[in-house]
Motif scaffolding. Structure first.
Motif, mmCIF file in Angstrom:
data_model
loop_
_atom_site.group_PDB
_atom_site.id
_atom_site.type_symbol
_atom_site.label_atom_id
_atom_site.label_comp_id
_atom_site.label_asym_id
_atom_site.label_seq_id
_atom_site.Cartn_x
_atom_site.Cartn_y
_atom_site.Cartn_z
ATOM 1 N N GLN A 203 -15.350 -1.476 6.533
ATOM 2 C CA GLN A 203 -16.094 -1.415 7.601
ATOM 3 C C GLN A 203 -16.832 -0.322 7.075
ATOM 4 O O GLN A 203 -16.701 0.167 5.653
ATOM 5 N N TYR A 204 -16.886 0.754 8.113
ATOM 6 C CA TYR A 204 -17.595 2.126 7.346
ATOM 7 C C TYR A 204 -16.804 2.627 7.015
ATOM 8 O O TYR A 204 -17.602 3.491 6.533
ATOM 9 N N GLU A 205 -15.553 3.017 6.843
ATOM 10 C CA GLU A 205 -14.904 4.368 6.389
ATOM 11 C C GLU A 205 -15.020 3.623 4.946
ATOM 12 O O GLU A 205 -14.850 5.229 4.087
ATOM 13 N N MET A 206 -16.286 2.753 4.695
ATOM 14 C CA MET A 206 -16.866 2.597 3.091
ATOM 15 C C MET A 206 -17.723 3.403 2.740
ATOM 16 O O MET A 206 -17.904 4.085 1.724
ATOM 17 N N ALA B 75 0.999 -0.845 -0.217
ATOM 18 C CA ALA B 75 0.034 0.143 0.210
ATOM 19 C C ALA B 75 0.588 0.978 -0.352
ATOM 20 O O ALA B 75 0.651 2.233 -0.741
ATOM 21 N N SER B 76 2.036 1.484 0.434
ATOM 22 C CA SER B 76 2.923 2.440 0.538
ATOM 23 C C SER B 76 3.531 2.842 -0.682
ATOM 24 O O SER B 76 3.620 3.712 -0.705
ATOM 25 N N ASP B 77 3.159 1.798 -1.829
ATOM 26 C CA ASP B 77 4.195 1.839 -3.021
ATOM 27 C C ASP B 77 3.093 1.930 -3.902
ATOM 28 O O ASP B 77 3.479 2.577 -4.934
ATOM 29 N N LEU B 78 1.784 2.088 -3.827
ATOM 30 C CA LEU B 78 1.080 2.652 -4.269
ATOM 31 C C LEU B 78 1.141 3.928 -5.113
ATOM 32 O O LEU B 78 1.080 3.705 -6.319
ATOM 33 N N ALA B 79 1.251 5.010 -4.648
ATOM 34 C CA ALA B 79 1.172 6.325 -5.494
ATOM 35 C C ALA B 79 2.094 6.237 -6.255
ATOM 36 O O ALA B 79 2.325 6.816 -7.314
ATOM 37 N N ARG B 80 3.100 5.247 -6.892
ATOM 38 C CA ARG B 80 4.722 5.425 -7.663
ATOM 39 C C ARG B 80 4.451 3.706 -8.654
ATOM 40 O O ARG B 80 5.331 3.958 -9.659
ATOM 41 N N THR B 81 3.265 2.863 -8.183
ATOM 42 C CA THR B 81 3.475 1.807 -8.476
ATOM 43 C C THR B 81 2.739 2.173 -9.965
ATOM 44 O O THR B 81 1.395 2.181 -10.184
ATOM 45 N N PRO B 82 3.217 1.505 -11.464
ATOM 46 C CA PRO B 82 2.515 1.774 -12.569
ATOM 47 C C PRO B 82 2.016 0.710 -12.491
ATOM 48 O O PRO B 82 1.563 -0.582 -11.939
ATOM 49 N N LEU B 83 0.488 1.280 -13.283
ATOM 50 C CA LEU B 83 -0.606 -0.137 -12.554
ATOM 51 C C LEU B 83 -1.422 -0.572 -14.581
ATOM 52 O O LEU B 83 -2.128 -1.445 -14.059
ATOM 53 N N SER B 84 -0.705 -0.021 -15.733
ATOM 54 C CA SER B 84 -0.538 -0.239 -16.467
ATOM 55 C C SER B 84 -0.301 -1.344 -17.192
ATOM 56 O O SER B 84 -1.727 -1.867 -17.739
ATOM 57 N N HIS C 128 -4.767 1.006 5.674
ATOM 58 C CA HIS C 128 -3.576 1.391 5.439
ATOM 59 C C HIS C 128 -3.769 3.008 4.621
ATOM 60 O O HIS C 128 -4.821 3.140 4.035
ATOM 61 N N PRO C 129 -3.544 3.850 5.728
ATOM 62 C CA PRO C 129 -4.240 5.096 5.243
ATOM 63 C C PRO C 129 -3.100 5.477 4.412
ATOM 64 O O PRO C 129 -4.466 6.628 3.595
ATOM 65 N N GLU C 130 -1.864 5.282 3.286
ATOM 66 C CA GLU C 130 -1.825 5.893 2.631
ATOM 67 C C GLU C 130 -2.661 4.800 0.954
ATOM 68 O O GLU C 130 -2.381 5.713 0.062
ATOM 69 N N LEU C 131 -3.150 3.827 1.415
ATOM 70 C CA LEU C 131 -4.050 3.362 0.663
ATOM 71 C C LEU C 131 -5.065 4.634 0.637
ATOM 72 O O LEU C 131 -5.578 5.323 -1.380
#
Length: 828
Positions: A694-697, A644-653, A668-671
Motif C-alpha cells: 500500500q502507501y508504504e511502498m 521475515a524475522s530471519d531475513l537479516a541472517r539468512t544467506p540469499l546466495s 513485518h517491520p523487520e522486513l
C-alpha cells in the motif's frame, strides 16, 4: 436505533457504545455482507472462511458494546467502484427485501446510514448500503411490495440520519461519545475502542480514548418533527415520545391501560430498592414490574399488542401493534436479565468439544446459587437439538450447587448456518435471518426454570446456557469453545486447489487426514478416487482410529501425467458399514469463537501448460493472506520460505529469485529494516519480485526507484477487464512461457490493486489495463534493471489467482520469477 453499513468494519462503535451502554437504547448494526471479499492480516483464510472470521469479530464487538447484529445475504465479492457494478452482483430487490425484513423485525424508531449513498463513499458496496438504508426507511411500511407473510409485520421508522463523523460541517446533531460512566469506570469511547479492536483480521486495533470526543449525525428525514430545523435538535430522539405514555391513546383494553399507568411507579420502586451490596432487594420490585409488563400483552390472548384488520378479500387478519409489542418484549428481557443477575443464580453446561452425530452424549450441568435466598429449580432440558428433559422441581439453598446430567443428541452438522445452503449469484442461498445473529440458537443449549420466591409467576425466570467445551490453558487460563458436531470419521485433504504441470511426470504425496468423533476405536479403510492418468501406490489403505479425537494421516503416493485442464482427486473412508466423505477447516483465533467449515474431501488439480527453468531456486517471504508459496512448490519450483524475522541472517546466495509477498512491508517491520539486503541481492545478479503493497511502498528505501500511489488508489476490480500486453516480445512475456490473452481468462475477484499512478522512467511497464470507462493504468508490472540483476514490482492479485488454481496466473508468475535466469534451460 438501527445502523446500516456494507461491511463488518464499517460500523460506528462510538455511536453504538454511547447509545447502547450509555443511553440504554436498543441498538443494532446491520452489515449487508460478512466481509468475505476482504483481506486477512492474521492468517491466510480468504473468501467464505474470512467471512466466518469477520462475522465472529462483529459478534465479539457486540459482546463488548451491547448491540444486536444483523446481516443480509449479500456476498462480498471484492472492491466495487460504483453501484452499477455492485448491482450486477447483488440482486437489488432481494437485498432490499433483506434490509426491510430486518427493519420490520428489529423495529427501529431511528435508522442511521453509515454512508452517504453517493459516489463520494468511494466503494460501490458503501454507496449501495447508503441507498438501501434510505429506501428501507421509505418503504418498510409498504405491505403491497413487501407482503407481511414474507417480510414480517409492517413498520414505519420515524427518523433517518446519516453519519457525519468525517464531515462535521454537514452534521446537524453532535454529542459527546467520550462521556465518562462512573458506574462502568470507563468512557463510552473507551468501550468503543475495545469493540473496534475486535476487527483484528483487518488490522483495526484502536485506541481507547479518554476525554471529550464529539460525534456527528446529519438528519435527512423525519416523520415526527419535520417542521423543526434539523440544526435545532438536542438529541437523536427529538420529536419522539420515548416513554410508555405514548401507547396510552392506542390501547383500549382497561387492564392494559392500568398496567401502562402503573409502570412508572413500578420502575421507580426498582430504582429506590437498588443496593449493589444487596441485589436481592431488587427481586420483589422487579417481579412486580414484570407482572405489569406481562399484563399489557398477556400471552395466548387477543390483547393490546394486537389489532384486527379486515383484508381486501373480507377475511380477518391479526396484525401486531409493532411498537408496543417490541417495547414489551424488550422490557421483559431486561427485567428477567436483571432478576437473574440480582438473584445470583448462574448456570454452566459442558460436554465434549465435538459431538458425534446421532449419538447420545452426556451434558454436565451445574447451577450455582450465589444469592441469599433459597430458590426452586424446575425442569431441565437440552434445547436446540434432540435431548432429554427433567420435569421435577428441586430446592436450591444459598451457597449450594445443583448438578445434573442431561442427555443430548445432535442430528446435523454444526457449522456457520449461512454456509449450509451454499452461495448463489452474488448472495448466499439460505434466506436472511430476521433474528439477530447474537440471538440465534444455532448450537446446543440447556434451559431451566427458576422460581425466585414463589409469590407469583413473574418471579420465575428462565436460565439458558450454551453447551461449551471448557478447559484450562497454561497461558490463557480458562478457555471455552461452543460444542460442535461431526460424523464419526472426518476426512480432509490439504488445499482445495492444487497445480500440476500438464503432460509432465507428476509424483506427489496426497495426505488424507482422518479424525474420530467416536468414543470407541474404529478400523477405517481409506480410498482415493483419481482422474484418468494418475495411479496410487495402493488402492486402499487400512488404519485404526483409537477412540475420541484420535487422528491419523494416511499418505498415498500418486504418479502419472495429466492433460491440461481441471481434474478432481477425492478421498473417502469406510468404517462399520458407513462411508465418510467430508472434513472440516478449523477457524481458531483467541479473540473469536472457534468455528468449523465442512467441505467434501476433494482437491481440484489445475494442470497447466507451464515451463519452469531447471535452475530456478526461490526464497519466499510471506505477506498478508498469502498462500502463494505452496502453489509454486506444486509447479515443481524449489521454494524455501524465509520468515521475515530471519531475513537479516539468512544467506540469499543459493536463490536465483527472492519473492516478497503482498503487503509484507506493512505486516513485518523487520522486513523494512532488512530491505537493503534484498536490494543488494538484486544488484549482485538476483531477481527480486515484490508483490503489491500500500502507501508504504512510497517510503524512501523500499523500492529502488520512486513511484506514487494516488488516494484513493488505482485498481482494476473487474476480473475480466481487458489487458494490453505493451511489448508482446518482452522477455518477461515470452520466456519461458509465451503470455497471451488466454492467460488473463478465468481470473477471480480482481486484476490489480494499489497500482502506481506514476513511476520512475527507469521502470519498464509490461501491461496496461483498466475498468470500463477509465484510462488505462500501466502499473500492474514494473521491471527495472538493478545492478547485475532485476527488480520487479507487481500489483496483480497473484495472492488470489495462484491459490485459486488460475492457469494464466501461474504461467505469468513463473515468467517473472525467471526474469534473471539466462538462458532459461527448462526442466524436462
Amino acid at each position: 436505533m438501527l445502523l446500516i453499513g456494507a461491511h463488518p468494519d464499517d460500523e460506528d462503535t462510538f455511536l453504538i457504545s454511547w447509545l447502547s451502554r450509555g443511553r440504554h437504547v436498543q441498538t443494532a448494526y446491520l452489515s449487508l455482507t460478512r466481509g468475505d471479499g476482504g483481506q486477512n492480516l492474521i492468517g491466510n483464510e480468504l473468501g467464505e472462511a474470512l467471512g466466518v472470521i469477520r462475522t465472529e469479530e462483529l459478534l465479539a464487538a457486540r459482546r463488548i458494546d451491547g448491540a444486536l447484529q444483523y446481516f443480509t445475504r449479500a456476498y462480498d465479492f471484492g472492491f466495487s467502484k460504483d453501484t452499477v457494478d455492485t448491482y450486477n452482483h447483488w440482486p437489488k430487490d432481494s437485498i432490499l427485501g433483506d434490509v426491510v425484513r430486518v427493519v420490520r423485525a428489529f423495529r427501529p424508531h431511528v435508522i442511521v446510514a453509515v454512508f452517504s449513498g453517493t459516489p463520494r463513499d468511494g466503494h460501490g458496496h458503501h454507496q449501495v448500503s447508503g441507498i438501501l438504508a434510505r429506501e428501507a426507511y421509505d418503504v418498510a411500511s409498504d405491505t403491497g411490495r413487501f407482503p407481511i407473510d414474507k417480510f414480517g409485520t409492517s413498520w414505519t421508522p420515524l427518523k433517518f440520519y446519516r453519519a457525519a463523523r468525517f464531515n462535521q460541517q454537514a452534521g446537524t446533531l453532535s454529542f459527546d461519545v467520550g462521556e465518562y460512566s462512573p458506574l462502568l469506570g470507563r468512557s463510552y469511547a473507551e468501550i468503543a475502542g475495545e469493540s473496534r479492536s475486535q476487527h483484528k483480521s483487518q488490522g483495526f486495533g484502536a485506541l481507547q480514548r479518554k476525554g471529550p470526543l464529539l460525534n456527528y449525525l446529519r438528519r435527512e428525514a423525519s416523520r415526527v418533527n419535520e417542521q423543526s430545523p434539523a440544526a435545532s435538535e438536542k438529541t437523536l430522539f427529538d420529536g419522539l415520545d420515548t416513554t410508555w405514555a405514548r401507547f396510552r391513546s392506542t390501547v383500549s383494553d382497561a387492564r392494559a391501560r392500568a398496567a401502562l399507568d402503573s409502570l412508572h411507579s413500578a420502575f421507580a420502586a426498582v430504582r429506590v430498592a437498588f443496593d449493589p451490596f444487596a441485589p436481592e432487594k431488587l427481586i420483589a420490585p422487579l417481579s412486580r414490574a414484570a407482572l405489569w409488563v406481562r399484563s399489557i400483552c398477556p400471552p395466548n390472548t387477543v390483547n393490546a399488542c394486537e389489532r384486527v384488520e379486515r383484508s381486501e378479500g373480507g377475511s380477518r387478519r391479526t396484525v401486531l401493534h409493532a411498537d408496543l409489542a417490541a417495547s414489551v418484549d424488550n422490557a421483559r428481557i431486561r427485567i428477567l436479565n436483571a432478576l437473574r443477575i440480582g438473584s445470583g443464580i448462574s448456570i454452566e453446561a459442558t460436554s465434549l468439544e465435538v459431538l458425534p452425530l446421532d449419538t447420545i452424549i452426556p451434558i454436565l450441568v451445574s447451577i450455582y446459587n450465589r444469592g441469599r435466598d433459597t430458590v426452586a429449580v424446575s425442569g431441565g432440558m437440552a434445547s436446540g437439538h434432540r435431548g432429554t428433559s427433567i420435569s421435577m422441581t428441586r430446592l436450591l439453598p444459598p451457597a449450594e450447587v445443583l448438578r445434573d446430567t442431561l442427555i443430548g443428541r445432535v442430528d446435523s452438522i454444526l457449522q456457520p448456518w449461512w454456509l449450509a445452503g451454499g452461495k448463489g449469484t452474488g448472495m448466499f442461498v439460505l434466506p436472511g435471518s430476521a433474528t439477530a445473529e447474537n440471538r440465534l440458537a444455532v448450537y446446543p443449549g440447556v434451559s431451566y426454570g427458576v422460581d425466585l420466591g414463589g409469590r407469583s409467576m413473574a418471579e420465575t425466570i428462565s436460565l439458558v446456557a450454551p453447551v461449551v467445551f471448557r478447559y484450562a490453558d497454561d497461558v490463557r487460563g480458562e478457555v471455552q469453545h461452543p460444542v460442535s458436531s461431526a460424523p464419526f470419521v472426518t476426512v480432509a485433504l490439504d488445499q482445495q486447489n492444487q497445480y500440476a504441470q500438464s503432460s509432465a511426470p507428476l509424483d506427489r504425496e496426497i495426505a488424507v487426514r482422518l479424525r474420530s468423533a467416536d468414543p470407541n476405536p474404529r478400523v477405517v479403510r481409506v480410498t482415493l478416487a483419481l482422474p484418468r492418468g494418475l495411479t496410487a501406490d495402493s488402492a486402499t489403505r487400512t488404519t485404526r482410529l483409537g477412540g475420541y479425537d484420535a487422528r491419523q494421516v494416511v499418505a498415498f503416493r500418486v504418479r502419472g501425467r495429466l492433460p491440461a485442464g481441471d481434474h478432481r482427486i477425492a478421498a473417502f473412508a469406510e468404517s462399520n458399514g458407513a462411508t465418510f466423505r467430508t472434513g472440516y477447516q478449523l477457524i481458531d483465533y483467541d479473540h473469536i469463537r472457534r468455528q468449523r467449515i465442512y467441505r467434501p474431501a476433494e482437491i481440484r488439480v489445475s494442470a497447466v501448460d507451464v515451463r519452469v527453468p531447471a535452475a530456478l531456486r526461490v526464497g519466499y517471504i510471506a505477506g498478508v493472506s498469502d498462500n502463494v508459496a505452496p502453489a509454486l512448490a506444486q509447479l515443481g519450483i524449489p521454494v524455501t520460505v524465509i520468515p521475515a524475522s530471519d531475513l537479516a541472517r539468512t544467506p540469499l546466495s543459493g536463490f536465483t529469485t527472492v519473492v516478497v509477498g503482498p503487503r509484507a512491508y506493512e505486516a513485518h517491520p523487520e522486513l523494512v529494516a532488512a530491505n537493503p539486503r534484498l536490494l543488494d541481492f538484486a544488484r549482485k545478479g538476483g531477481t527480486l519480485v515484490v508483490q503489491y503493497g500500500q502507501y508504504e511502498m512510497m517510503q524512501p528505501g523500499i523500492m529502488p526507484f520512486p513511484v506514487t500511489i494516488a488516494r484513493p488508489h488505482h485498481r482494476v476490480t473487474h476480473e475480466d477487464a481487458p489487458v494490453t500486453i505493451l511489448d508482446p516480445n518482452a522477455r518477461e512475456m515470452t520466456l519461458p512461457n509465451r503470455i497471451g490473452d488466454r492467460d488473463f481468462a478465468g481470473w477471480v475477484q480482481e486484476r490489480a490493486l494499489y497500482m502506481p499512478r506514476t513511476f520512475d522512467e527507469r521502470y519498464r511497464a509490461l501491461l496496461a489495463m483498466s475498468d470500463p470507462g477509465e484510462s488505462a493504468n500501466r502499473g500492474a508490472i514494473l521491471v527495472a534493471p538493478l545492478g547485475e540483476g532485476v527488480y520487479i514490482y507487481t500489483t496483480l492479485s497473484f495472492f488470489r489467482q495462484l491459490p485459486a488454481g488460475v492457469p494464466g496466473g501461474a504461467r505469468l508468475f513463473v515468467n517473472l520469477l525467471s526474469a534473471g535466469i539466462d538462458p532459461p534451460r527448462l526442466t524436462p
